[in-house]
Design a protein around this motif. Structure first.
Motif, mmCIF file in Angstrom:
data_model
loop_
_atom_site.group_PDB
_atom_site.id
_atom_site.type_symbol
_atom_site.label_atom_id
_atom_site.label_comp_id
_atom_site.label_asym_id
_atom_site.label_seq_id
_atom_site.Cartn_x
_atom_site.Cartn_y
_atom_site.Cartn_z
ATOM 1 N N VAL A 77 0.858 -1.196 0.000
ATOM 2 C CA VAL A 77 0.000 0.000 0.000
ATOM 3 C C VAL A 77 0.890 1.240 0.000
ATOM 4 N N ARG A 78 1.885 1.206 0.895
ATOM 5 C CA ARG A 78 2.781 2.368 0.985
ATOM 6 C C ARG A 78 3.502 2.614 -0.342
ATOM 7 N N SER A 79 3.960 1.543 -0.973
ATOM 8 C CA SER A 79 4.771 1.780 -2.176
ATOM 9 C C SER A 79 3.899 2.229 -3.348
ATOM 10 N N VAL A 80 2.675 1.702 -3.464
ATOM 11 C CA VAL A 80 1.790 2.198 -4.536
ATOM 12 C C VAL A 80 1.496 3.674 -4.292
ATOM 13 N N TYR A 81 1.241 4.001 -3.022
ATOM 14 C CA TYR A 81 0.898 5.392 -2.720
ATOM 15 C C TYR A 81 2.094 6.316 -2.968
ATOM 16 N N ALA A 82 3.285 5.818 -2.627
ATOM 17 C CA ALA A 82 4.479 6.658 -2.829
ATOM 18 C C ALA A 82 4.609 7.028 -4.304
ATOM 19 N N GLU A 83 4.234 6.110 -5.172
ATOM 20 C CA GLU A 83 4.389 6.374 -6.609
ATOM 21 C C GLU A 83 3.222 7.154 -7.210
ATOM 22 N N HIS A 84 1.997 6.867 -6.735
ATOM 23 C CA HIS A 84 0.810 7.424 -7.414
ATOM 24 C C HIS A 84 -0.106 8.232 -6.507
ATOM 25 N N GLY A 85 0.366 8.572 -5.319
ATOM 26 C CA GLY A 85 -0.486 9.223 -4.324
ATOM 27 C C GLY A 85 -1.230 10.447 -4.850
ATOM 28 N N ASP A 86 -0.610 11.194 -5.741
ATOM 29 C CA ASP A 86 -1.248 12.425 -6.240
ATOM 30 C C ASP A 86 -2.536 12.145 -6.988
ATOM 31 N N GLU A 87 -2.661 10.887 -7.466
ATOM 32 C CA GLU A 87 -3.859 10.554 -8.266
ATOM 33 C C GLU A 87 -4.924 9.821 -7.451
ATOM 34 N N ILE A 88 -4.598 9.436 -6.213
ATOM 35 C CA ILE A 88 -5.489 8.512 -5.496
ATOM 36 C C ILE A 88 -6.472 9.249 -4.577
#
Ligand SMILES: Cc1ncc(COP(=O)(O)O)c(C=O)c1O
Length: 427
Positions: free
Chosen positions: A185-196
């Protein structure tokens, strides 16, 4: 006037069934009526509905109180558009839902099916972020192994390698994490957080795709993570809600409360289609304060009065019957009846939680064996992929559960069938 056998033949040629081919249709049985845990067929035989007709018929089929509520409502007001009108069943159902859902969830949107309620939840999350000034937050983070429905957005939020890969081109792309690894979860958010905009999951029990349970701690971590990052948390309780896994809500295993919850299936006890998306005041007020203020969704049959009346009667049953105790009793009978499947050569795992019993096999037995076991035991099973499972009506007594587990044991001990083309055994 055609005979039922002629109707069955017409059906075979002209009517699509779920996940079925019309050129080579799987067998279907002709239902005549239903009562309690039993389905009666046109040829006079009865079958125990071990699947609760896709997990809906929690109180048993044709429950007199729900049927009575439907009948009375039909005579008074079958339908009125919800744009510009409201009615007693909608208000009473919203009041009952607010009482039953976790504290803070008190704004209700009625939808026609589970998939639509998921679409609505996703749209709420995106419109919420839009209203806060984050128009780029148009994606959701969902979980691998999940299933949220068959409409486009709901498919797109389901396991990306699941049964909908064929439709990749028309699905919006979302992001996925692993429910057994919070770091993902952390790594997906680190990469795409601006879109989530939000995180969506089936709490604890991933049903129609992976048929598996994951730890409550993951939900608590999700809750904290969403709070830290200004994300909304959506629990899809369509399959797991209403005591299916033990407590009233699957999220209760973790003591975690989402910002948005979807409910469906057992909402009307399997009598008529209806679902709802229930949100917190924060979500509703933020959407209202933004532009355009109106929440942009409104299906034609929204809050159909007959469906709402069925929902009111169903929720009354959930409030007045001791389902926690009934489900605990079902769980112990499922455990007792399925445990020995572990030793069968084709069985890879046995999982039980609440009124859910799953026997995972290496290879599904042949279709002819499935049909034979259903007919011999008088137990309706609908295995899919590698899962032979039951989610019986919550009113099933111990002898009903024992008959179901006997049928599952026999099916699980059949020889593996021929490897089928991908898709043959989907839910
Ligand atoms: C968790 C979950 N969400 C959504 C849905 C879709 O509901 P419906 O089939 O009513 O559209 C399902 C259906 O199985 C489900 O299990």
């Amino acid at each position: 006037m055609t005979t039922w056998k002629e109707q069955l033949e017409f059906d075979r040629r002209h009517i699509w069934h779920p996940y079925a081919s019309l050129a080579n249709p799987p067998p279907v049985r002709m239902a005549e009526s239903a009562n309690g845990v039993e389905l009666r067929l046109m040829d006079g035989r009865t079958l125990i509905d071990a699947v609760s007709s896709w997990w809906c018929a929690a109180h048993g089929h044709n429950h007199p109180e729900i049927v009575g509520a439907i009948r009375r409502q039909t005579e008074k007001l079958s339908h009125v558009m919800f744009g510009g009108f409201t009615h007693e069943p909608a208000v009473e159902l919203a009041q009952a839902l607010i009482k039953l859902t976790p504290p803070g969830l008190d704004r209700v949107f009625f939808a026609d099916s589970g998939s639509i309620s998921v679409e609505v939840a996703a749209k709420m999350a995106v419109q919420y972020q839009h209203s806060l000034g984050f128009p780029a937050k148009g994606k959701l983070l969902a979980l691998k192994g999940g299933y949220h429905g068959d409409t486009c957005c709901a498919m797109a939020l389901s396991d990306p390698d699941g049964m909908h890969t064929l439709f990749r081109q028309i699905m919006p792309r979302h992001y996925f994490a692993d429910p057994f690894d919070f770091e993902s979860v952390r790594s997906v958010y680190a990469e795409h957080g601006d879109e989530i905009a939000a995180i969506i999951c089936e709490p604890i029990f991933q049903a129609a795709n992976a048929m598996r349970f994951y730890p409550p701690e993951f939900l608590r971590q999700l809750r904290r993570f969403c709070d830290e990052h200004g994300l909304l948390l959506i629990f899809d309780e369509i399959a797991a809600g209403f005591y299916r896994t033990g407590p009233l809500w699957a999220g209760d295993h973790a003591g975690a409360v989402p910002d948005i919850m979807t409910v469906g299936k057992a909402l009307t006890g399997g009598h008529i289609t209806l679902a709802a998306t229930v949100a917190s005041a924060k979500v509703a007020e933020t959407i209202s304060a933004g532009h355009p203020g109106a929440f942009m969704h409104g299906p034609t049959y929204m809050a159909n009065p007959i469906a709402c009346a069925a929902g009111v009667a169903s929720l009354r049953l959930f409030q007045t019957s001791d389902y926690a105790a009934k489900v605990a009793a079902i769980e112990s009978r499922l455990n007792a009846g399925l445990v020995e499947c572990r030793h069968l050569p084709n069985v890879t795992d046995v999982r039980v939680m609440g009124a859910v019993g799953i026997v995972e096999v290496a290879t599904m037995p042949a279709r002819t064996d499935i049909e034979r076991v259903i007919d011999r035991h008088g137990v309706w099973l609908r295995p899919f992929c590698n899962f032979i499972y039951t989610m019986p009506p919550l009113v099933s007594d111990s002898s009903t559960v024992d008959r179901i587990t006997a049928a599952i044991r026999e099916l699980a001990s059949c020889a593996p069938g021929p490897q089928t083309a991908d898709g043959d055994f989907h839910e």
